[in-house]
Write an enzyme that holds these catalytic residues in place. Structure first.
Site, mmCIF file in Angstrom:
data_model
loop_
_atom_site.group_PDB
_atom_site.id
_atom_site.type_symbol
_atom_site.label_atom_id
_atom_site.label_comp_id
_atom_site.label_asym_id
_atom_site.label_seq_id
_atom_site.Cartn_x
_atom_site.Cartn_y
_atom_site.Cartn_z
ATOM 1 N N LYS A 1 2.335 -0.280 1.788
ATOM 2 C CA LYS A 1 1.424 -1.427 1.900
ATOM 3 C C LYS A 1 0.045 -0.864 2.183
ATOM 4 C CE LYS A 1 4.136 -2.971 5.203
ATOM 5 N NZ LYS A 1 4.283 -4.402 4.912
ATOM 6 N N ARG A 2 -0.987 -1.698 2.101
ATOM 7 C CA ARG A 2 -2.320 -1.239 2.459
ATOM 8 C C ARG A 2 -2.312 -0.648 3.875
ATOM 9 N NH1 ARG A 2 -6.675 -2.561 -1.023
ATOM 10 N NH2 ARG A 2 -7.901 -1.497 0.567
ATOM 11 N N HIS B 1 -4.844 -17.191 3.846
ATOM 12 C CA HIS B 1 -4.045 -15.967 3.842
ATOM 13 C C HIS B 1 -4.148 -15.147 5.118
ATOM 14 C CE1 HIS B 1 -2.549 -15.794 -0.339
ATOM 15 N NE2 HIS B 1 -3.630 -16.503 -0.620
ATOM 16 N N THR C 1 4.841 -9.849 1.278
ATOM 17 C CA THR C 1 5.731 -10.043 0.131
ATOM 18 C C THR C 1 6.484 -8.748 -0.163
ATOM 19 O OG1 THR C 1 3.847 -9.581 -1.312
ATOM 20 C CG2 THR C 1 4.464 -11.906 -1.005
ATOM 21 N N LYS D 1 10.418 -8.007 -1.571
ATOM 22 C CA LYS D 1 10.799 -7.129 -2.688
ATOM 23 C C LYS D 1 11.823 -6.098 -2.230
ATOM 24 C CE LYS D 1 5.970 -7.207 -4.092
ATOM 25 N NZ LYS D 1 4.744 -6.383 -3.948
ATOM 26 N N LYS E 1 -1.063 -3.538 10.457
ATOM 27 C CA LYS E 1 0.244 -3.269 9.837
ATOM 28 C C LYS E 1 0.992 -2.139 10.557
ATOM 29 C CE LYS E 1 -1.121 -4.871 5.167
ATOM 30 N NZ LYS E 1 -0.039 -5.763 4.681
HETATM 31 C C1 LIG Z 1 3.850 -6.383 -2.968
HETATM 32 C C2 LIG Z 1 2.702 -5.470 -2.980
HETATM 33 C C3 LIG Z 1 1.811 -5.459 -1.907
HETATM 34 C C4 LIG Z 1 1.988 -6.325 -0.678
HETATM 35 O O1 LIG Z 1 2.759 -5.626 0.259
HETATM 36 P P1 LIG Z 1 2.863 -6.123 1.793
HETATM 37 O O2 LIG Z 1 3.895 -5.219 2.365
HETATM 38 O O3 LIG Z 1 3.328 -7.541 1.738
HETATM 39 O O4 LIG Z 1 1.530 -5.952 2.394
HETATM 40 C C5 LIG Z 1 0.742 -4.588 -1.954
HETATM 41 N N1 LIG Z 1 0.560 -3.759 -2.990
HETATM 42 C C6 LIG Z 1 1.415 -3.721 -4.039
HETATM 43 C C7 LIG Z 1 1.163 -2.759 -5.150
HETATM 44 C C8 LIG Z 1 2.508 -4.573 -4.072
HETATM 45 O O5 LIG Z 1 3.336 -4.549 -5.123
#
Ligand SMILES: *Cc1c(COP(=O)(O)O)cnc(C)c1O
Length: 827
Positions: free
Chosen positions: A561-562, A370, A667, A671, A567
């Protein structure tokens, strides 16, 4: 298995609203033990959950029975994290009775209840940090929907991901006591109990033929107890199982003290061993090597392997055929201790000869990588391993010796290469490289997006790729359209279904049929209305939670995101400040609401400072009469799955701006695009493939490529060139340095300035700044042409078929697991 004839017929609860309404009343009274007169929202939630779950149980049992009867090959997805979110609405939707449940719950309105507030009682199952754990949850949904005999195995943390509060602009962590009111979705299995050993020592002895054997003795033991969770597929009879392990004190262990009459010590010991499954480590991607974490890993791996071997043994198949009946996927290196553990079981417990055991092991396991970032690759100090898992250390040494013998045979006279490939890193005081262990012990190793897999082959695992050119494969991540479109965005889902039928829910490629609808005025209008309503819903939530008024007509610019340096939330902040400066200087731009969400690891100081900066910038910008209503900044606290389900459908712009070469896949990007947001992003992770699918004219790409980033590092990148030559950037950075956003504490953001300048700007924010700002101007331009924007938004939805986790799981099934989906009809 036979059915006892004496049992009376089951109730077989049905899915019509009348039956559901009746069950609701029955469960409230007979299961929850509450009079409707005094029942609280939470009582009704628990009653409703009981009603939903009793409508999944027979399918669940039938599914498990069919796997047994058909002797299906099982897929075991081993993951330290499952970020499931809420189960109620998802379960209703997946068993195709959401409307019936809604009608039944609405009838409760006459008793003064709001159906929405009942589903909001449910706490998120937040047993994960972010993307990795959410991927595991999407995969379970896809395996169940497609009819793959897939089992999730993980840990039942008593405390999941912390709740993030914001106080004075700063993150505060609150414990996530998610099990406080009981969990209606779990089935405790007190009889499914396995012993897990730690510590102790290894003794050897010779058998009657003079062969040497090893035994692990004098260990401290902990028991792993199973909890099962039904995983319903969408519109199918398949309901799979997720099994999470909780630590229980071993009875033997207590007795030792009881016999000495030391009751308190015995209870203390019990607490100690039960601490194993107490809490999820809240660190995303950077690994901190703590003993408890290693124990958590071995704990759930050991229990899971015992459980799968028990199930396997029931079929009477010889152990040599294990890989024909069992595929184990290792979600990152966290469960990679499974490799030496299965070797230990085969050699020490089944007295199998090494090479035969090794053949079984390597054909059973596959490993998903990952991350490419070296600091995130897991390693454990040898002395720690020796103390906690002494027999496993011996086995790892043996694996390494045989592996290096092979390497030396292939590449004689290259000791530097041998050192690079070794399972033991000798450089920093002897550490075990878990990624190398996982690669050597697996038949396939996969990356999670095309660019990530290419870089695995070319950089961190280049030596392994040269040795085994067929081992590394790509499996681009995906997300489940059931939760991330159908559930999160019911209005868009309905609009799509009106035009395409509901086939897209199981065959997301059908979204391509939306392409011609970009010239259908009625469809475009409806699409715009859906987005506007979703934005109004988010605006109301922001108003209610944060008392910030945002305009639903403004451009909703979203980065969720985190919080991580790679990022680059900071790059987004630099844009916000630049926009702010331009507006104050009389510049013009369409109204924008910049929305952030994300948690920082509790020990990650710079990440926490970035959260504070966002809130400080928000304070200044949102209250500046000069820019009012043209720029708003919002930090939404506690980004989790349930908040994602509200934010994502409301986004216009999706910020995917990591330094190229650092985000394995992402991911969140999928979404957001699936919900009609346009992406502004770098050529990183799955952004590259999103661009291929939606077309380069429908995505905003900026910045250095991964190869250019590598060149910058090689050439000795200096941020000062950009600082010196770009006046607007300099102004922005100087405002941070001089305390413009923290007038009461002028040095507060000096560490941010320093990171981007004196400390070298490791993630190249300054190098990408000009390109990012220019790209954001184009975004603003396009937003002023609503018809053109809408057309591109629809084409984004239309292009997302590739990013269904069903496609991903289909690829794993075919090229790694060698299993076939089997359709089951519902009912
Ligand atoms: C999809 C998702 C992530 C991953 O987000 P990235 O932008 O790909 O880092 C992290 N936290 C939650 C709650 C998510 O639904």
């Amino acid at each position: 298995m036979k059915k006892p004839a004496a049992l009376p017929e089951l109730d077989h609860p049905t899915l019509d609203a009348a039956s559901i309404r009746r069950s609701l009343h029955n469960r409230l009274v007979y299961t929850i033990g509450k009079d409707p007169i005094t029942a609280t929202d939470r009582d009704w939630f628990h009653a409703a959950a009981a009603v939903v779950r009793e409508r999944m149980i027979e399918r669940w049992m039938e599914t498990m029975r069919s796997y047994y009867v058909e002797d299906r090959k099982r897929v075991y997805y081993l993951s330290m994290e499952f970020l499931m979110g809420r189960a109620m609405t998802n379960s209703m939707l997946n068993i195709c009775a959401e409307k019936e449940f809604r009608d039944a719950l609405a009838a409760l309105g006459e008793m003064g209840l709001k159906p929405e507030s009942i589903s909001e009682i449910e706490p998120d199952a937040a047993l994960g940090n972010g993307g990795l754990g959410r991927l595991a949850a999407c995969f379970l949904d896809s395996m169940a929907t497609m009819g793959i005999a897939g089992y999730g195995y993980g840990i039942r943390y008593e405390y999941g991901m912390f709740h993030q509060g914001i106080e004075n602009g700063q993150q505060v962590e609150h414990p996530d006591n998610w099990l406080r009111y009981g969990n209606p979705w779990e089935f405790p299995r007190p009889e499914v109990l396995y012993q897990v050993k730690f510590h102790g020592r290894v003794v050897d002895f010779a058998d009657e033929h003079g062969h040497k054997h090893y035994q692990w003795v004098d260990s401290d033991d902990v028991m792993a107890m199973a909890y099962d969770y039904p995983i319903p597929g969408y519109d199918t009879g398949t309901v799979n199982n997720m099994r999470l392990w909780a630590a229980k004190a071993s009875r033997d262990f207590d007795l030792k003290y009881f016999n000495e009459g030391n009751y308190i010590a015995a209870v203390e010991d019990k607490n100690d061993s039960e601490n194993l499954s107490k809490v999820l480590y809240p660190d995303d991607t950077t690994e901190m090597g703590r003993e408890l974490r290693l124990k958590q890993q071995y704990f759930f791996v050991s229990a899971s392997l015992q459980d799968m071997l028990y199930r396997f043994a029931k079929s009477g198949t010889p152990l040599d055929n294990l890989p024909d009946k069992v595929a184990v996927q290792l979600n990152d290196t966290h469960p990679s201790i499974a490799v030496p553990e299965l070797m230990r079981i085969l050699i020490d417990e089944h007295r199998m000869e090494w090479t035969r055991a090794w053949g079984i092991v390597t054909r059973t396991f596959a490993y998903t990588n990952h991350t490419l970032m070296p600091e995130a690759l897991e390693t454990w100090p040898v002395p720690l391993f020796e103390r906690v898992l002494p027999r496993h250390l011996q086995i790892i040494y043996e694996i390494n010796q045989r592996f290096l013998r092979d390497v030396m045979h292939h590449y004689p006279g290259d000791p530097a290469l041998w050192q690079r490939m070794s399972l033991i890193d000798e450089a920093k005081g002897k550490r075990i490289r878990m990624a190398h262990l996982a690669i050597v012990g697996s038949h396939k190793v996969n990356g999670v997006a095309a660019i990530h897999t290419r870089l695995m082959k070319e950089t961190i695992f280049a030596d392994f790729h040269r040795l085994w050119p067929d081992k590394i494969v790509n499996m681009t991540n995906g997300v489940t359209p059931r939760r991330w479109l159908n559930q999160a965005n019911p209005a868009l889902s309905k609009l799509i279904t009106t035009h395409l039928g509901k086939g897209w829910l199981k065959d997301l490629d059908q979204l391509r049929q939306l392409t011609p609808l970009t010239v259908d005025a009625g469809f475009c209008e409806a699409f715009v209305r859906v987005k506007r309503d979703n934005k109004a819903r988010l605006a109301a939530m922001i108003q209610q939670r944060l008392a910030i008024r945002v305009d639903p007509a403004s451009l909703f610019d979203v980065q969720i995101k985190r919080i991580h340096e790679y990022k680059r939330q900071l790059l987004n902040v630099l844009h916000v400040i630049t926009l702010y400066n331009r507006l104050r200087a009389g510049g013009d731009a369409p109204p924008r609401t910049v929305i952030f969400g994300g948690k920082a690891a509790p020990g990650y100081r710079l990440a926490k400072l970035i959260i504070r900066l966002i809130n400080d910038v928000a304070d200044i910008v949102n209250n500046d009469p000069l820019v009012r209503d043209r720029l708003k900044v919002v930090f939404i606290p506690n980004y989790d799955v349930s908040n994602a389900e509200i934010i994502i459908p409301a986004a216009d712009l999706s910020e995917q701006i990591s330094t190229a070469g650092t985000e394995a896949s992402g991911t969140g990007n999928m979404k957001l695009a699936l919900n009609g947001a346009l992406t502004i992003g770098t050529l990183d992770g799955a952004n590259v493939e999103i661009r291929n699918e939606v077309g380069p004219e429908n995505i905003f790409i900026f910045g250095l490529t991964a190869d250019e980033v590598a060149q910058q590092y090689a050439a000795g990148y200096s941020p000062w060139v950009h600082y010196d030559n770009n006046a607007e950037l300099r102004q922005t950075l100087d405002m941070l340095r001089d305390g413009f956003f923290s007038p009461e504490d002028r040095d507060r953001y000096k560490p941010v300035f320093d990171q981007l300048t004196y400390h070298g700007d490791h993630y190249l924010l300054l190098a990408d700044y000009a390109s990012y700002i220019a790209c954001q101007e184009q975004v603003g331009q396009l937003y002023r042409d609503p018809a053109a924007w809408t057309r591109k938004a629809i084409l984004n939805v239309a292009g997302m078929g590739q990013f269904s986790s069903d496609r991903t799981i289909g690829q794993y099934a075919k090229t790694i697991w060698n299993v076939e989906p089997v359709a089951r009809t519902a009912g």
